[in-house]
Scaffold this active site. Structure first.
Site, PDB file in Angstrom:
ATOM      1  N   LYS A   1       0.833  -1.214   0.000  1.00 56.96           N
ATOM      2  CA  LYS A   1       0.000   0.000   0.000  1.00 56.96           C
ATOM      3  C   LYS A   1       0.865   1.260   0.000  1.00 56.96           C
ATOM      4  CE  LYS A   1      -2.198  -0.830   3.893  1.00 56.96           C
ATOM      5  NZ  LYS A   1      -1.614  -2.111   4.332  1.00 56.96           N
TER       6      LYS A   1
ATOM      7  N   ARG B   1      -0.150  -9.754  12.864  1.00 63.59           N
ATOM      8  CA  ARG B   1      -0.723  -8.653  12.080  1.00 63.59           C
ATOM      9  C   ARG B   1      -1.656  -9.189  10.989  1.00 63.59           C
ATOM     10  NH1 ARG B   1       4.201  -5.271  10.156  1.00 63.59           N
ATOM     11  NH2 ARG B   1       2.658  -3.752   9.507  1.00 63.59           N
TER      12      ARG B   1
ATOM     13  N   ARG C   1      11.506  -6.354   3.754  1.00 66.87           N
ATOM     14  CA  ARG C   1      11.143  -4.932   3.712  1.00 66.87           C
ATOM     15  C   ARG C   1      12.090  -4.082   4.566  1.00 66.87           C
ATOM     16  NH1 ARG C   1       5.177  -2.586   4.617  1.00 66.87           N
ATOM     17  NH2 ARG C   1       5.349  -3.298   6.769  1.00 66.87           N
TER      18      ARG C   1
ATOM     19  N   ARG D   1      -8.959   0.842   9.283  1.00 72.07           N
ATOM     20  CA  ARG D   1      -8.572  -0.555   9.472  1.00 72.07           C
ATOM     21  C   ARG D   1      -9.641  -1.320  10.226  1.00 72.07           C
ATOM     22  NH1 ARG D   1      -2.593   0.306   9.187  1.00 72.07           N
ATOM     23  NH2 ARG D   1      -1.581  -1.719   9.130  1.00 72.07           N
TER      24      ARG D   1
ATOM     25  N   ARG E   1      11.646  -2.730  10.300  1.00 72.18           N
ATOM     26  CA  ARG E   1      10.711  -2.384  11.378  1.00 72.18           C
ATOM     27  C   ARG E   1      10.599  -3.552  12.347  1.00 72.18           C
ATOM     28  NH1 ARG E   1       5.499  -0.267   8.211  1.00 72.18           N
ATOM     29  NH2 ARG E   1       4.544  -1.485   9.844  1.00 72.18           N
TER      30      ARG E   1
HETATM   31  P1  AMP Z   1       1.307   0.190   9.033  1.00 74.96           P
HETATM   32  O1  AMP Z   1       2.584   0.914   8.846  1.00 74.96           O
HETATM   33  O2  AMP Z   1       0.178   0.811   8.281  1.00 74.96           O
HETATM   34  O3  AMP Z   1       1.427  -1.281   8.776  1.00 74.96           O
HETATM   35  O4  AMP Z   1       0.923   0.342  10.596  1.00 74.96           O
HETATM   36  C1  AMP Z   1       1.786  -0.131  11.612  1.00 74.96           C
HETATM   37  C2  AMP Z   1       1.029  -0.286  12.909  1.00 74.96           C
HETATM   38  O5  AMP Z   1       0.481   0.979  13.309  1.00 74.96           O
HETATM   39  C3  AMP Z   1      -0.160  -1.241  12.871  1.00 74.96           C
HETATM   40  O6  AMP Z   1       0.219  -2.583  13.016  1.00 74.96           O
HETATM   41  C4  AMP Z   1      -0.975  -0.712  14.045  1.00 74.96           C
HETATM   42  O7  AMP Z   1      -0.403  -1.104  15.279  1.00 74.96           O
HETATM   43  C5  AMP Z   1      -0.784   0.795  13.912  1.00 74.96           C
HETATM   44  N1  AMP Z   1      -1.819   1.388  13.020  1.00 74.96           N
HETATM   45  C6  AMP Z   1      -1.620   2.026  11.835  1.00 74.96           C
HETATM   46  N2  AMP Z   1      -2.784   2.432  11.303  1.00 74.96           N
HETATM   47  C7  AMP Z   1      -3.752   2.038  12.159  1.00 74.96           C
HETATM   48  C8  AMP Z   1      -5.159   2.131  12.168  1.00 74.96           C
HETATM   49  N3  AMP Z   1      -5.834   2.719  11.163  1.00 74.96           N
HETATM   50  N4  AMP Z   1      -5.824   1.603  13.229  1.00 74.96           N
HETATM   51  C9  AMP Z   1      -5.181   1.021  14.249  1.00 74.96           C
HETATM   52  N5  AMP Z   1      -3.857   0.865  14.296  1.00 74.96           N
HETATM   53  C10 AMP Z   1      -3.125   1.374  13.279  1.00 74.96           C
END
Ligand code: AMP
Length: 209
Positions: free
Chosen positions: A13, A166, A123, A88, A155
């Site tokens: 994404k 996840r 990644r 999400r 990360r």
């Molecule tokens: P991402 O980089 O989008 O994969 O987000 C990394 C982490 O941030 C996720 O695993 C969640 O812990 C938190 N996070 C990001 N966006 C959201 C969201 N919309 N709702 C809840 N947690 C989020």
């Protein structure tokens, strides 16, 4: 144009958000990047989010809804935006609707779980600007260094056990959003390809459709 990018963690994404951003000149808004930034700066919100994030769980809805509400009110979002990683959960999607924000299109990037696990291990993200790279599929020009000059790191939540958690969270809480937006006639599905450029071509085609 107000867009949402849906898809499992690691489906690409972030990369597609960057591509659309360059094409349409609208900002990519990533809640994940915003939370990581808050964590780096040691803000109260960042500290609240830390344990959820590190365990591969979702940060509570009210926290992310607050962040996104503030962000979308900023000037650069006036002509549109690309949401990467938000919503999400169904309550987050409902919160967007309740803010009076009209979403034009939702693009779901589909990648099988096995492929996701493989991809996540390669990644790397930029510590400074958050840009995403991959050791096999999207190599940086200079090893370990972002185009902005920042250092590339793995990360914590890209480690295999956290990735499995996840994915579980994704299937339980995020995947129902496909039906939510399908019902609104806004959903387009893009099948993630081996080559990032091919996925980008399909994503841009889906935007025109
Ligand atoms: P991402 O980089 O989008 O994969 O987000 C990394 C982490 O941030 C996720 O695993 C969640 O812990 C938190 N996070 C990001 N966006 C959201 C969201 N919309 N709702 C809840 N947690 C989020």
């Amino acid at each position: 144009m107000n867009l949402i990018l849906l898809g499992a963690p690691g489906a690409g994404k972030g990369t597609q958000a960057e591509v659309i951003c360059e094409h349409l000149h609208i900002p990519a808004v990533s809640t994940g990047n915003m939370i990581r930034e808050a964590l780096k700066n040691g803000t109260e919100m960042g500290l609240r989010a830390k344990s959820f994030m590190e365990e591969g769980k979702l940060v509570p809805d009210e926290v992310v809804i607050g962040i996104i509400k503030e962000r979308l009110q900023q000037d650069d979002c006036k002509n549109g935006f690309i949401l990467d990683g938000f919503p999400r959960t169904i309550p987050q999607a409902e919160a967007l609707d309740n803010m009076g924000i009209v979403i034009d299109k939702v693009i779901d990037i589909e990648v099988p779980d096995e492929k996701i696990v493989e991809r996540m291990s390669g990644r790397r993200v930029c510590e400074a600007c958050g840009a995403s790279y991959h050791l096999l599929y999207k190599k940086p020009e200079k090893e370990g260094v972002c185009k902005c000059g920042g250092t590339l790191v793995q990360r914590k939540d890209d480690h295999p056990d956290t990735v499995k958690e996840r994915l579980k969270v994704y299937h339980e809480q995020t995947e129902p959003l496909k039906a939510y937006y399908e019902k609104q006639g806004k959903l387009s599905i893009v099948t993630g390809q081996e080559d990032v450029a091919d996925t980008s071509r399909l994503t841009l085609e889906a935007l025109k459709a």
